[in-house]
Motif scaffolding. Structure first.
Motif, mmCIF file in Angstrom:
data_model
loop_
_atom_site.group_PDB
_atom_site.id
_atom_site.type_symbol
_atom_site.label_atom_id
_atom_site.label_comp_id
_atom_site.label_asym_id
_atom_site.label_seq_id
_atom_site.Cartn_x
_atom_site.Cartn_y
_atom_site.Cartn_z
ATOM 1 N N VAL A 53 0.839 -1.205 0.000
ATOM 2 C CA VAL A 53 0.000 0.000 0.000
ATOM 3 C C VAL A 53 0.873 1.254 0.000
ATOM 4 O O VAL A 53 0.648 2.191 -0.763
ATOM 5 C CB VAL A 53 -0.927 0.010 1.247
ATOM 6 N N PHE A 54 1.898 1.251 0.882
ATOM 7 C CA PHE A 54 2.745 2.437 1.039
ATOM 8 C C PHE A 54 4.026 2.256 0.210
ATOM 9 O O PHE A 54 5.128 2.310 0.735
ATOM 10 C CB PHE A 54 3.062 2.664 2.518
ATOM 11 N N GLY A 55 3.840 2.027 -1.072
ATOM 12 C CA GLY A 55 4.973 1.785 -1.970
ATOM 13 C C GLY A 55 5.450 3.069 -2.620
ATOM 14 O O GLY A 55 5.112 4.185 -2.189
ATOM 15 N N LYS A 56 6.212 2.916 -3.702
ATOM 16 C CA LYS A 56 6.817 4.069 -4.384
ATOM 17 C C LYS A 56 5.778 5.072 -4.877
ATOM 18 O O LYS A 56 6.036 6.269 -4.964
ATOM 19 C CB LYS A 56 7.647 3.584 -5.570
ATOM 20 N N ASP A 57 4.598 4.560 -5.246
ATOM 21 C CA ASP A 57 3.588 5.457 -5.829
ATOM 22 C C ASP A 57 2.690 6.112 -4.780
ATOM 23 O O ASP A 57 1.819 6.902 -5.125
ATOM 24 C CB ASP A 57 2.680 4.664 -6.786
ATOM 25 N N PHE A 58 2.886 5.762 -3.529
ATOM 26 C CA PHE A 58 1.978 6.315 -2.514
ATOM 27 C C PHE A 58 2.166 7.831 -2.389
ATOM 28 O O PHE A 58 3.291 8.326 -2.350
ATOM 29 C CB PHE A 58 2.205 5.639 -1.158
ATOM 30 N N GLN A 59 1.060 8.525 -2.353
ATOM 31 C CA GLN A 59 1.099 9.992 -2.257
ATOM 32 C C GLN A 59 1.138 10.428 -0.797
ATOM 33 O O GLN A 59 0.096 10.490 -0.142
ATOM 34 C CB GLN A 59 -0.185 10.566 -2.883
ATOM 35 N N PHE A 60 2.325 10.729 -0.310
ATOM 36 C CA PHE A 60 2.408 11.276 1.047
ATOM 37 C C PHE A 60 2.088 12.761 0.978
ATOM 38 O O PHE A 60 2.007 13.340 -0.111
ATOM 39 C CB PHE A 60 3.814 11.048 1.619
ATOM 40 N N LEU A 61 1.904 13.365 2.138
ATOM 41 C CA LEU A 61 1.578 14.792 2.166
ATOM 42 C C LEU A 61 2.749 15.620 1.635
ATOM 43 O O LEU A 61 3.915 15.278 1.858
ATOM 44 C CB LEU A 61 1.272 15.232 3.611
ATOM 45 N N GLU A 62 2.414 16.711 0.953
ATOM 46 C CA GLU A 62 3.446 17.662 0.512
ATOM 47 C C GLU A 62 3.867 18.478 1.729
ATOM 48 O O GLU A 62 3.078 18.642 2.675
ATOM 49 C CB GLU A 62 2.858 18.641 -0.513
ATOM 50 N N ARG A 63 5.040 19.072 1.624
ATOM 51 C CA ARG A 63 5.546 19.892 2.735
ATOM 52 C C ARG A 63 4.575 21.010 3.116
ATOM 53 O O ARG A 63 4.332 21.283 4.291
ATOM 54 C CB ARG A 63 6.880 20.501 2.289
ATOM 55 N N SER A 64 3.994 21.633 2.082
ATOM 56 C CA SER A 64 3.099 22.770 2.347
ATOM 57 C C SER A 64 1.815 22.332 3.054
ATOM 58 O O SER A 64 1.101 23.146 3.633
ATOM 59 C CB SER A 64 2.737 23.458 1.024
ATOM 60 N N GLN A 65 1.521 21.042 2.966
ATOM 61 C CA GLN A 65 0.294 20.549 3.616
ATOM 62 C C GLN A 65 0.509 20.287 5.113
ATOM 63 O O GLN A 65 -0.452 20.196 5.878
ATOM 64 C CB GLN A 65 -0.164 19.250 2.938
ATOM 65 N N LEU A 66 1.781 20.132 5.485
ATOM 66 C CA LEU A 66 2.063 19.839 6.903
ATOM 67 C C LEU A 66 1.860 21.091 7.739
ATOM 68 O O LEU A 66 2.193 22.202 7.302
ATOM 69 C CB LEU A 66 3.523 19.403 7.065
ATOM 70 N N LEU A 67 1.401 20.919 8.944
ATOM 71 C CA LEU A 67 1.372 22.060 9.860
ATOM 72 C C LEU A 67 2.815 22.503 10.085
ATOM 73 O O LEU A 67 3.716 21.664 10.241
ATOM 74 C CB LEU A 67 0.781 21.653 11.212
ATOM 75 N N SER A 68 3.037 23.801 10.084
ATOM 76 C CA SER A 68 4.382 24.306 10.375
ATOM 77 C C SER A 68 4.623 24.197 11.884
ATOM 78 O O SER A 68 3.674 24.005 12.663
ATOM 79 C CB SER A 68 4.488 25.773 9.953
ATOM 80 N N PHE A 69 5.870 24.359 12.302
ATOM 81 C CA PHE A 69 6.166 24.315 13.734
ATOM 82 C C PHE A 69 5.429 25.451 14.456
ATOM 83 O O PHE A 69 4.955 25.278 15.578
ATOM 84 C CB PHE A 69 7.680 24.432 13.971
ATOM 85 N N GLY A 70 5.338 26.592 13.813
ATOM 86 C CA GLY A 70 4.620 27.715 14.429
ATOM 87 C C GLY A 70 3.146 27.379 14.639
ATOM 88 O O GLY A 70 2.563 27.699 15.686
ATOM 89 N N GLU A 71 2.554 26.708 13.655
ATOM 90 C CA GLU A 71 1.129 26.337 13.773
ATOM 91 C C GLU A 71 0.928 25.293 14.868
ATOM 92 O O GLU A 71 -0.026 25.368 15.659
ATOM 93 C CB GLU A 71 0.623 25.817 12.419
ATOM 94 N N ILE A 72 1.854 24.339 14.920
ATOM 95 C CA ILE A 72 1.734 23.308 15.964
ATOM 96 C C ILE A 72 1.894 23.949 17.341
ATOM 97 O O ILE A 72 1.123 23.680 18.271
ATOM 98 C CB ILE A 72 2.809 22.199 15.761
ATOM 99 N N HIS A 73 2.864 24.827 17.441
ATOM 100 C CA HIS A 73 3.133 25.485 18.720
ATOM 101 C C HIS A 73 1.897 26.265 19.192
ATOM 102 O O HIS A 73 1.526 26.234 20.368
ATOM 103 C CB HIS A 73 4.334 26.420 18.524
#
Ligand code: SAM
Length: 360
Positions: free
Chosen positions: A60-80
């Motif tokens: 399932v989590f092979g080469k073609d798996f679409q992980f989140l893009e960097r911009s989709q991740l919460l930034s450290f400031g947002e998490i904080h």
């Protein structure tokens, strides 16, 4: 609150060594079953360098798996910012997880930002593969302790279970480094799957018994929808207690606090503690105080949820603290989840979110 206090509250700077600011809302939230919001688990990435067959199977989590893009991740400031608001609402314990949290770049910077509130129990769950290199920086940043996942001491079994041929020795060295820099107490989590690593239970118990690390056995759970879970793969904790007790006598201990997931036992010879996490055979929904934030800012109130609440959009739309707090309150006070108490073969087939996404 004065503006200077408010700006101090938002200061992501120097960890520890000061009086943490007061919780702003002084309102520990309760859900529809009277459960308090106490713990926040934060997934900082949906990526992992392991492909554990029961968690992120390669098919399932092979080469073609679409992980989140960097911009989709919460930034450290947002998490904080979210940590600050959850703390205001009663959260006392923060666990950084993933995916594999140590693959997120500069994670120690986030740790440093959160460690600013030294009244928070700040911990992290890792597969240990990068711990040898990172333990000291994490400790210096203000991390208090770690939990390391390790499913076998048998190198061949371990390599097969992580499915990337990662050697067990490297994880053991990471654990030693974590102990040396003071990330204590160290907890070791072993997921037990019948026919796969159940023969390793006693070797694991023997090995960690004298080291002073707390080994916890986790029942294989029907999280996500890709791990082919079947009840016959679950080794009930009762069975493990009996097997261990026959060779290494143990006795039960009181819980440390209401809502603790592991049932605690200790060796009768005084050589330490051991735990059992039995979310399949002895559901602990009644005392569950955990909220989970995915790497892209979806909030889940149950590990077995099918849907979350989007906090990233709210934050990025320029919402005020009061608006974000209002959504936290709304979600938690409406919470009624008790999946594990209702589990059946049918519910196990539901399309739940993956553990690597929601955070373990
Ligand atoms: N990568 C980190 C790690 O390995 O600890 C953090 C994330 S991982 C998803 C968190 C924990 O979830 C690990 O201890 C893992 O063994 C456990 N886990 C994953 N899938 C599971 C399952 N189906 N049943 C029980 N535990 C599971």
């Amino acid at each position: 609150m004065s503006s200077s206090a408010a700006s101090m509250d938002q200061d992501p700077g120097s960890p520890g060594r000061h009086q943490p600011p007061r919780r702003r809302f002084d309102g520990a939230l309760q859900d529809t079953r009277g459960r308090r919001l106490q713990d926040l688990r934060i997934s900082v990435t949906d990526r992992c360098n392991f492909r554990c067959t029961y968690c992120m199977p390669k098919e399932v989590f092979g080469k073609d798996f679409q992980f989140l893009e960097r911009s989709q991740l919460l930034s450290f400031g947002e998490i904080h910012r979210l940590v600050r608001l959850f703390r205001d609402h009663g959260a006392e314990k923060i666990r950084i997880t993933g995916g594999e949290p140590l693959v997120r770049r500069k994670l120690e910077r986030l740790i440093e930002m959160i460690a600013y509130w030294d009244d928070l129990d700040l911990t992290l769950t890792t597969n240990g593969s990068l711990l040898r290199q990172k333990a000291r920086d994490l400790r210096n940043a203000g991390l208090k302790r770690v939990t390391v996942s390790l499913d076998s001491l048998d190198d061949a079994v371990f390599r097969a279970m992580n499915d990337v041929d990662f050697p067990v020795q490297d994880v053991l060295e990471g654990i030693e480094e974590a102990a040396m820099v003071g990330l204590l107490p160290i907890k070791i989590n072993m997921v037990v799957k019948r026919g796969v690593n159940d023969h390793d239970v006693l070797p694991m118990a023997r090995y960690f018994k004298d080291k002073g690390y707390i080994l916890r056995f986790i029942e294989f759970m029907d999280v996500g929808a890709t791990n082919g879970w079947k009840m016959e793969h679950v080794v009930p904790s009762r069975e493990l207690v009996e097997a261990i007790n026959r060779e290494l006598p143990i006795e039960p201990l009181e819980r440390n606090y209401e809502g603790e997931v592991a049932e605690r036992w200790r060796y009768k010879d005084g050589s330490g503690e051991i735990g059992f996490i039995s979310s399949v055979t002895q559901a602990f929904c009644r005392t569950c105080t955990r909220a989970r934030l995915s790497a892209e800012g979806q909030l889940y109130t149950c590990l077995f949820a099918t849907q979350g609440t989007d906090f990233r959009s709210l934050i990025r739309s320029g919402a005020s603290d009061a608006q974000i707090s209002e959504l936290i309150t709304k979600v938690w006070t409406a919470r009624a989840d008790r999946y594990s108490e209702m589990r059946t073969a049918e519910t196990a087939k539901m399309r739940k979110v993956e553990m690597s996404y929601i955070g373990g």
